[in-house]
Design an enzyme around this catalytic site. Structure first.
Site, PDB file in Angstrom:
ATOM      1  CE1 TYR A 147      -3.744  -2.328   0.129  1.00  0.00           C
ATOM      2  CE2 TYR A 147      -2.699  -3.278   2.072  1.00  0.00           C
ATOM      3  CZ  TYR A 147      -3.656  -3.334   1.071  1.00  0.00           C
ATOM      4  OH  TYR A 147      -4.524  -4.403   1.012  1.00  0.00           O
ATOM      5  CG  HIS A 170      -9.905  -1.733  -4.646  1.00  0.00           C
ATOM      6  ND1 HIS A 170     -10.290  -2.070  -3.367  1.00  0.00           N
ATOM      7  CD2 HIS A 170     -10.959  -2.021  -5.455  1.00  0.00           C
ATOM      8  CE1 HIS A 170     -11.510  -2.564  -3.414  1.00  0.00           C
ATOM      9  NE2 HIS A 170     -11.948  -2.538  -4.663  1.00  0.00           N
TER      10      HIS A 170
HETATM   11  C1  DQA Z   1      -7.844  -2.595  -0.763  1.00  0.00           C
HETATM   12  C2  DQA Z   1      -7.737  -4.015  -1.334  1.00  0.00           C
HETATM   13  C3  DQA Z   1      -8.471  -5.020  -0.450  1.00  0.00           C
HETATM   14  O1  DQA Z   1      -8.351  -6.321  -0.986  1.00  0.00           O
HETATM   15  C4  DQA Z   1      -7.870  -5.020   0.944  1.00  0.00           C
HETATM   16  O2  DQA Z   1      -8.595  -5.891   1.789  1.00  0.00           O
HETATM   17  C5  DQA Z   1      -7.770  -3.657   1.523  1.00  0.00           C
HETATM   18  C6  DQA Z   1      -7.366  -2.543   0.671  1.00  0.00           C
HETATM   19  C7  DQA Z   1      -7.022  -1.575  -1.580  1.00  0.00           C
HETATM   20  O3  DQA Z   1      -7.268  -0.387  -1.426  1.00  0.00           O
HETATM   21  O4  DQA Z   1      -6.125  -1.967  -2.317  1.00  0.00           O
HETATM   22  O5  DQA Z   1      -7.929  -3.471   2.722  1.00  0.00           O
HETATM   23  O6  DQA Z   1      -9.202  -2.189  -0.830  1.00  0.00           O
END
Ligand code: DQA
Length: 146
Positions: free
Chosen positions: A22, A99
């Site tokens: 992330y 996402h």
């Molecule tokens: C997410 C992707 C999801 O699979 C994960 O559970 C998250 C973050 C993203 O922003 O990439 O918590 O939503």
């Protein structure tokens, strides 16, 4: 135009949470960038983060009364939540799902989004830019509809 940005569970930990996936950007920084773009586009934005499914559903219902569009990152609930899907369906305003990561390039169980079925579109894999592009998209949808 009023846009509601809803961040789902564990996104409050951005910056320290799995930085290899992330990145190092914090949620506060994402909200700051969203506010900056909102000012540029001349729209009003409110950003909230909730870890609980029910609180996210309340935020969606509230947006249905107060806002013209939703940008939502349902995070882990993306892959499981019938109730968030149904809340997005229940409100008449459009939503775009966001996402940070590219969920299609990750574990197979992340490939399915239950919530995206109730959204106009999905933007993912671009980090904070996913949110900024979604904001531009929801504003464009609102302008096209008005
Ligand atoms: C997410 C992707 C999801 O699979 C994960 O559970 C998250 C973050 C993203 O922003 O990439 O918590 O939503």
């Amino acid at each position: 135009m009023r846009i509601s940005v809803i961040h789902g569970p564990n996104l409050n930990l951005l910056g320290v949470r799995e930085p290899d996936v992330y990145g190092r950007v914090t949620l506060a920084e994402i909200d700051r960038r969203i506010d900056e773009l909102a000012a540029e586009l001349g729209v009003e934005v409110t950003c909230v983060q909730h870890n609980c499914e029910g609180a996210i559903i309340d935020a969606i219902q509230q947006a249905g009364c107060n806002a013209d569009g939703i940008v939502i990152n349902p995070a882990g609930y993306t892959h499981t939540s019938v109730a968030i899907h149904d809340a997005l369906k229940a409100v008449v305003i459009p939503a775009i799902e966001v996402h940070l990561s590219n969920i299609l390039a990750r574990e197979e169980w992340r490939h399915r989004s239950m919530t995206a079925l109730a959204c106009e579109g999905v933007i993912g894999g671009l980090g904070v830019d996913s949110y900024l592009l979604a904001l531009r998209g929801i504003v464009a949808l609102g302008e096209a509809g008005s």
